[in-house]
Design a protein around this motif. Sequence first.
Motif, PDB file in Angstrom:
ATOM      1  N   MET A   1       0.831  -1.217   0.000  1.00 37.05           N
ATOM      2  CA  MET A   1       0.000   0.000   0.000  1.00 37.05           C
ATOM      3  C   MET A   1       0.865   1.266   0.000  1.00 37.05           C
ATOM      4  O   MET A   1       0.346   2.375  -0.104  1.00 37.05           O
ATOM      5  CB  MET A   1      -0.886   0.025   1.250  1.00 37.05           C
ATOM      6  CG  MET A   1      -1.680  -1.237   1.496  1.00 37.05           C
ATOM      7  SD  MET A   1      -3.305  -1.167   0.775  1.00 37.05           S
ATOM      8  CE  MET A   1      -3.837  -2.849   1.083  1.00 37.05           C
ATOM      9  N   ASN A  71       3.700  -5.840  12.989  1.00 41.58           N
ATOM     10  CA  ASN A  71       3.953  -6.317  14.356  1.00 41.58           C
ATOM     11  C   ASN A  71       4.496  -5.211  15.260  1.00 41.58           C
ATOM     12  O   ASN A  71       5.529  -5.367  15.928  1.00 41.58           O
ATOM     13  CB  ASN A  71       4.898  -7.534  14.327  1.00 41.58           C
ATOM     14  CG  ASN A  71       4.273  -8.682  13.572  1.00 41.58           C
ATOM     15  OD1 ASN A  71       3.093  -8.987  13.763  1.00 41.58           O
ATOM     16  ND2 ASN A  71       5.030  -9.311  12.682  1.00 41.58           N
ATOM     17  N   GLY A 101      -3.413  -1.120  10.332  1.00 42.46           N
ATOM     18  CA  GLY A 101      -4.767  -1.477  10.738  1.00 42.46           C
ATOM     19  C   GLY A 101      -5.274  -0.458  11.742  1.00 42.46           C
ATOM     20  O   GLY A 101      -5.208   0.757  11.508  1.00 42.46           O
ATOM     21  N   LEU A 102      -5.709  -0.975  12.884  1.00 43.98           N
ATOM     22  CA  LEU A 102      -6.320  -0.122  13.912  1.00 43.98           C
ATOM     23  C   LEU A 102      -5.421   1.039  14.336  1.00 43.98           C
ATOM     24  O   LEU A 102      -5.861   2.167  14.526  1.00 43.98           O
ATOM     25  CB  LEU A 102      -6.663  -0.992  15.127  1.00 43.98           C
ATOM     26  CG  LEU A 102      -7.288  -0.289  16.326  1.00 43.98           C
ATOM     27  CD1 LEU A 102      -8.642   0.296  15.946  1.00 43.98           C
ATOM     28  CD2 LEU A 102      -7.438  -1.252  17.494  1.00 43.98           C
TER      29      LEU A 102
HETATM   30  C1  LIG Z   1       3.214  -9.313   8.966  1.00 56.05           C
HETATM   31  C2  LIG Z   1       2.208  -8.222   9.199  1.00 56.05           C
HETATM   32  C3  LIG Z   1       2.114  -7.646  10.431  1.00 56.05           C
HETATM   33  C4  LIG Z   1       1.211  -6.592  10.652  1.00 56.05           C
HETATM   34  N1  LIG Z   1       1.171  -5.996  11.869  1.00 56.05           N
HETATM   35  C5  LIG Z   1       0.367  -4.940  12.054  1.00 56.05           C
HETATM   36  C6  LIG Z   1       0.382  -4.257  13.299  1.00 56.05           C
HETATM   37  O1  LIG Z   1       1.112  -4.575  14.204  1.00 56.05           O
HETATM   38  N2  LIG Z   1      -0.434  -3.173  13.438  1.00 56.05           N
HETATM   39  C7  LIG Z   1      -1.251  -2.751  12.425  1.00 56.05           C
HETATM   40  O2  LIG Z   1      -1.959  -1.759  12.613  1.00 56.05           O
HETATM   41  N3  LIG Z   1      -1.280  -3.378  11.238  1.00 56.05           N
HETATM   42  C8  LIG Z   1      -0.496  -4.465  11.030  1.00 56.05           C
HETATM   43  N4  LIG Z   1      -0.493  -5.113   9.822  1.00 56.05           N
HETATM   44  C9  LIG Z   1      -1.324  -4.578   8.756  1.00 56.05           C
HETATM   45  C10 LIG Z   1      -0.458  -3.768   7.798  1.00 56.05           C
HETATM   46  O3  LIG Z   1       0.008  -2.580   8.394  1.00 56.05           O
HETATM   47  C11 LIG Z   1      -1.227  -3.435   6.538  1.00 56.05           C
HETATM   48  O4  LIG Z   1      -1.584  -4.671   5.910  1.00 56.05           O
HETATM   49  C12 LIG Z   1      -0.414  -2.597   5.578  1.00 56.05           C
HETATM   50  O5  LIG Z   1      -1.169  -2.387   4.428  1.00 56.05           O
HETATM   51  C13 LIG Z   1       0.886  -3.291   5.196  1.00 56.05           C
HETATM   52  O6  LIG Z   1       1.662  -2.402   4.412  1.00 56.05           O
HETATM   53  P1  LIG Z   1       2.070  -2.770   2.923  1.00 56.05           P
HETATM   54  O7  LIG Z   1       0.763  -3.023   2.205  1.00 56.05           O
HETATM   55  O8  LIG Z   1       2.779  -1.556   2.427  1.00 56.05           O
HETATM   56  O9  LIG Z   1       2.930  -3.997   3.008  1.00 56.05           O
HETATM   57  C14 LIG Z   1       0.370  -6.166   9.597  1.00 56.05           C
HETATM   58  C15 LIG Z   1       0.466  -6.788   8.348  1.00 56.05           C
HETATM   59  C16 LIG Z   1       1.379  -7.787   8.153  1.00 56.05           C
HETATM   60  C17 LIG Z   1       1.486  -8.415   6.785  1.00 56.05           C
END
Ligand SMILES: Cc1cc2nc3c(=O)[nH]c(=O)nc-3n(C[C@H](O)[C@H](O)[C@H](O)COP(=O)(O)O)c2cc1C
Length: 175
Positions: A1, A71, A101-102
């Motif tokens: 993203m 994480n 996420g949240l």
């Molecule tokens: C391995 C993993 C761990 C994640 N841990 C968190 C987290 O700790 N807190 C959160 O808000 N979102 C978490 N997410 C959601 C990601 O922030 C969200 O999917 C974001 O779009 C990932 O960025 P990217 O699409 O640029 O890879 C996690 C996603 C993945 C794949």
Amino acid sequence: MGLPVAEWFVEQARRHGRFEIDVIDLKELSLPLFAERQHPRLQQYENDQQKAWGARVAGLDAFVFVTPEYNYSPAPSLLNALDYLYVEWHYKAAGFVSYGGLSGGIRAVQVAKQTLTTLKMVPIVEAVAIPFVAQAIDRAAGTFTAAGHHDTSAAQMLDELFRWTTALASLRGSS
Ligand SMILES: Cc1cc2nc3c(=O)[nH]c(=O)nc-3n(C[C@H](O)[C@H](O)[C@H](O)COP(=O)(O)O)c2cc1C
């Protein structure tokens, strides 16, 4: 993203008008996992990628890092890119655009700030946090639709980043 979020932010920075912008895509840069023999503070760079990365960062005065939260931490690629250098980061202000996420990535930003201060950077308080980022991304079009408060947060962050960047200029000049 990351790309659509970054593209939105670059547009905000262009509109702000106080910065010359260099967009660094870490995916494109493709730095290997750090495995250099010398601590970067010595600046005895042995490979061309590290030399080029050092020269690029040295030429910049401030940074805005766009990062997801994984994480409760920033993207490993960001920490890796930071670890590659030391002196080149000194006395440079930095803001964050975080998403996830949240949490909207705010925990990741707090973790990243520890690394930044170790590199003698100045992370600023003003930031953009984007919770539930997936809901604001059109995957087919590859676009991010910001809420009004995101635009406002970006403008406030850029104002403050400019103030810090100006204030830190004398320290950068002496390093
Ligand atoms: C391995 C993993 C761990 C994640 N841990 C968190 C987290 O700790 N807190 C959160 O808000 N979102 C978490 N997410 C959601 C990601 O922030 C969200 O999917 C974001 O779009 C990932 O960025 P990217 O699409 O640029 O890879 C996690 C996603 C993945 C794949």
